[in-house]
Write a protein that holds these residues in place. Structure first.
Motif, PDB file in Angstrom:
ATOM      1  N   CYS A  43       0.847  -1.193   0.000  1.00 32.66           N
ATOM      2  CA  CYS A  43       0.000   0.000   0.000  1.00 32.66           C
ATOM      3  C   CYS A  43       0.881   1.242   0.000  1.00 32.66           C
ATOM      4  CB  CYS A  43      -0.903  -0.006   1.234  1.00 32.66           C
ATOM      5  SG  CYS A  43      -2.242  -1.204   1.159  1.00 32.66           S
ATOM      6  N   GLN A  44       0.692   2.070  -0.994  1.00 37.64           N
ATOM      7  CA  GLN A  44       1.490   3.283  -1.144  1.00 37.64           C
ATOM      8  C   GLN A  44       0.751   4.454  -0.485  1.00 37.64           C
ATOM      9  OE1 GLN A  44       4.428   3.051  -2.716  1.00 37.64           O
ATOM     10  NE2 GLN A  44       4.210   0.984  -3.562  1.00 37.64           N
ATOM     11  N   PRO A  45       1.366   5.138   0.471  1.00 34.99           N
ATOM     12  CA  PRO A  45       0.653   6.230   1.151  1.00 34.99           C
ATOM     13  C   PRO A  45       0.219   7.339   0.211  1.00 34.99           C
ATOM     14  CG  PRO A  45       2.995   6.222   1.727  1.00 34.99           C
ATOM     15  CD  PRO A  45       2.728   4.939   1.001  1.00 34.99           C
ATOM     16  N   ASP A  46       0.995   7.603  -0.828  1.00 33.30           N
ATOM     17  CA  ASP A  46       0.629   8.664  -1.771  1.00 33.30           C
ATOM     18  C   ASP A  46      -0.571   8.278  -2.628  1.00 33.30           C
ATOM     19  OD1 ASP A  46       2.711  10.146  -0.811  1.00 33.30           O
ATOM     20  OD2 ASP A  46       4.095   9.632  -2.428  1.00 33.30           O
ATOM     21  N   ALA A  47      -0.874   6.968  -2.677  1.00 34.09           N
ATOM     22  CA  ALA A  47      -2.015   6.498  -3.456  1.00 34.09           C
ATOM     23  C   ALA A  47      -3.178   6.094  -2.560  1.00 34.09           C
ATOM     24  CB  ALA A  47      -1.597   5.320  -4.333  1.00 34.09           C
ATOM     25  N   SER A  48      -3.140   6.506  -1.306  1.00 35.44           N
ATOM     26  CA  SER A  48      -4.212   6.176  -0.365  1.00 35.44           C
ATOM     27  C   SER A  48      -5.559   6.682  -0.876  1.00 35.44           C
ATOM     28  CB  SER A  48      -3.922   6.799   1.003  1.00 35.44           C
ATOM     29  OG  SER A  48      -5.046   6.715   1.850  1.00 35.44           O
ATOM     30  N   ARG A  49      -6.614   5.976  -0.513  1.00 35.74           N
ATOM     31  CA  ARG A  49      -7.961   6.426  -0.868  1.00 35.74           C
ATOM     32  C   ARG A  49      -8.400   7.609  -0.011  1.00 35.74           C
ATOM     33  NH1 ARG A  49     -11.412   0.890  -2.241  1.00 35.74           N
ATOM     34  NH2 ARG A  49      -9.611  -0.394  -2.841  1.00 35.74           N
ATOM     35  N   GLY A  50      -7.531   8.026   0.899  1.00 40.69           N
ATOM     36  CA  GLY A  50      -7.785   9.242   1.655  1.00 40.69           C
ATOM     37  C   GLY A  50      -8.565   9.030   2.927  1.00 40.69           C
TER      38      GLY A  50
END
Length: 396
Positions: free
Chosen positions: A7-14
């Motif tokens: 899981c990439q933090p910059d690609a989180s679903r927010g």
């Protein structure tokens, strides 16, 4: 560098409530920090793991257990190229919803809540981080990322109600507000947090059981995994004193479990070749697990612990005693909600049905520490301070 399936933090679903990004922490680091600074996390210091919190200084509490789980989760996720911050956040949050007195307290509260939608500690953890922590100006809860909420909700696997069943209330409530895709497996990081929980409690329940005197080293010599570990220590360090021998053997048990999980994960990940976190969720089984041989050996150890520790006669006596505490407190607060603390009065005033009132009472009772529950029971029922009595171990 993270693996492509991490899981990439910059690609989180927010987050459900939009916030300004931190300039020096990733989204998952921020989740971890909020969990650590939460009131519910602090209360874990005085919630039981297997032994009553005031029984002794050396036994695990929910807080020390959660820290141990987080350490294991960071180790495994780091080796596998996963996001260690997310795995740690989920590990630290996994027990936030536990009642006082561990699974004994949960069983009692679940029975009491059966007419009102039930009670489940995993779902309660989600309720805590989405509603019950009330410290921020702009929202209730901790406003965690979708990935952290997903991990808390289904780190043990997909959550699907059976025929004629309903999802645990708190889980259904959170999922209705933000779809957590409960029908799929969770991220690899959440799966690591789940297996880290198994590793940590399998290890420390053996350690605490030995310290309590419910069984001894000779008993463990007869079991798989533990027996060979003691034999290896005896061969390397003949005549080692009792406490060092115990520690050396059990850390070998600990290492065997961690190494097994990493080896199996590498094999399964190589075979599946996932290219994204979505590929992990779409798999038809978990990617993080024990090997079949070790799983069977651990089943034998857990069966031993169930008989010799969790259901020992002294344990059952203690289970009955603390069950009475929960069974007394819940109906008292239901019939006399004015006895709840002032900060709960607004919630009570808005409770226009018995079901809503029961949920508030369950939130309050579940949030109690062992010590506070015993003290409140003694105060409200004038039974004397139960914390002054010698406590016995009780089961998971």
């Amino acid at each position: 560098m993270l693996a492509p399936f991490a899981c990439q933090p910059d690609a989180s679903r927010g987050r459900l409530h939009t916030e300004r990004m931190s300039s020096f922490r990733s989204a998952f680091q921020r989740d971890r920090d909020r969990i650590i600074h939460s009131s519910a996390f602090r209360r874990l210091k005085h919630k039981t793991q297997v032994f009553v919190e005031h029984e002794g200084d050396y036994y695990r509490t929910r807080l020390t257990h959660s820290i141990e789980v987080a350490q294991v989760a960071r180790t495994i996720s780091g080796v596998l190229g996963l996001n260690t911050d997310l795995a740690e956040a989920i590990a630290l949050a996994h027990d936030l919803g536990h009642t006082p007195f561990g699974h004994t307290g949960e069983d009692a509260l679940a029975d009491l809540m059966a007419p009102y939608g039930g009670f489940d500690h995993n779902a309660q953890a989600l309720r805590i981080v989405t509603r019950l922590e009330r410290h921020y100006a702009d929202f209730d809860g901790l406003n965690l990322t979708w990935e952290s909420l997903e991990g808390i909700a289904k780190h043990n696997g997909p959550v699907v109600a059976g025929v004629g069943e309903e999802l645990p209330y708190a889980l259904a409530e959170a999922n209705a507000e933000w779809d957590l895709e409960l029908q799929t497996f969770a991220s690899a990081e959440a799966q690591v947090a789940a297996i880290a929980d198994d590793i940590a409690y399998s290890h420390h329940d053996l350690h605490d059981g030995l310290r309590s005197g419910l069984f001894n080293e000779d008993d463990l010599m007869e079991l798989p995994v533990t027996g060979p570990a003691f034999e290896a220590v005896d061969a390397l360090h003949p005549g080692l004193d009792k406490m060092r021998r115990r520690h050396e053997a059990l850390r070998r048990v600990f290492g065997r479990m961690v190494e097994d999980v990493i080896a199996v994960a590498n094999i399964r990940l190589t075979a599946a070749n996932p290219q994204s976190e979505h590929d992990i969720r779409a798999m038809d089984d978990t990617v993080i697990r024990f090997s079949k041989p070790l799983y069977q050996e651990l089943k034998a150890i857990r069966s031993f612990l169930f008989t010799r520790m969790y259901r020992a006669p002294s344990v059952m006596e203690e289970r009955a005693r603390v069950t009475t505490v929960v069974r007394d407190l819940f109906p008292l607060f239901m019939s006399q909600p004015e006895t709840l603390p002032d900060e709960w009065r607004d919630d009570v005033a808005r409770a226009d049905t018995q079901t809503l009132l029961a949920r508030i009472v369950a939130d309050y009772v579940a949030g109690m520490t062992d010590r506070f529950a015993l003290q409140e029971h003694a105060r409200l029922f004038q039974t004397g301070d139960l914390t002054a009595q010698k406590a016995s171990p009780y089961g998971r």
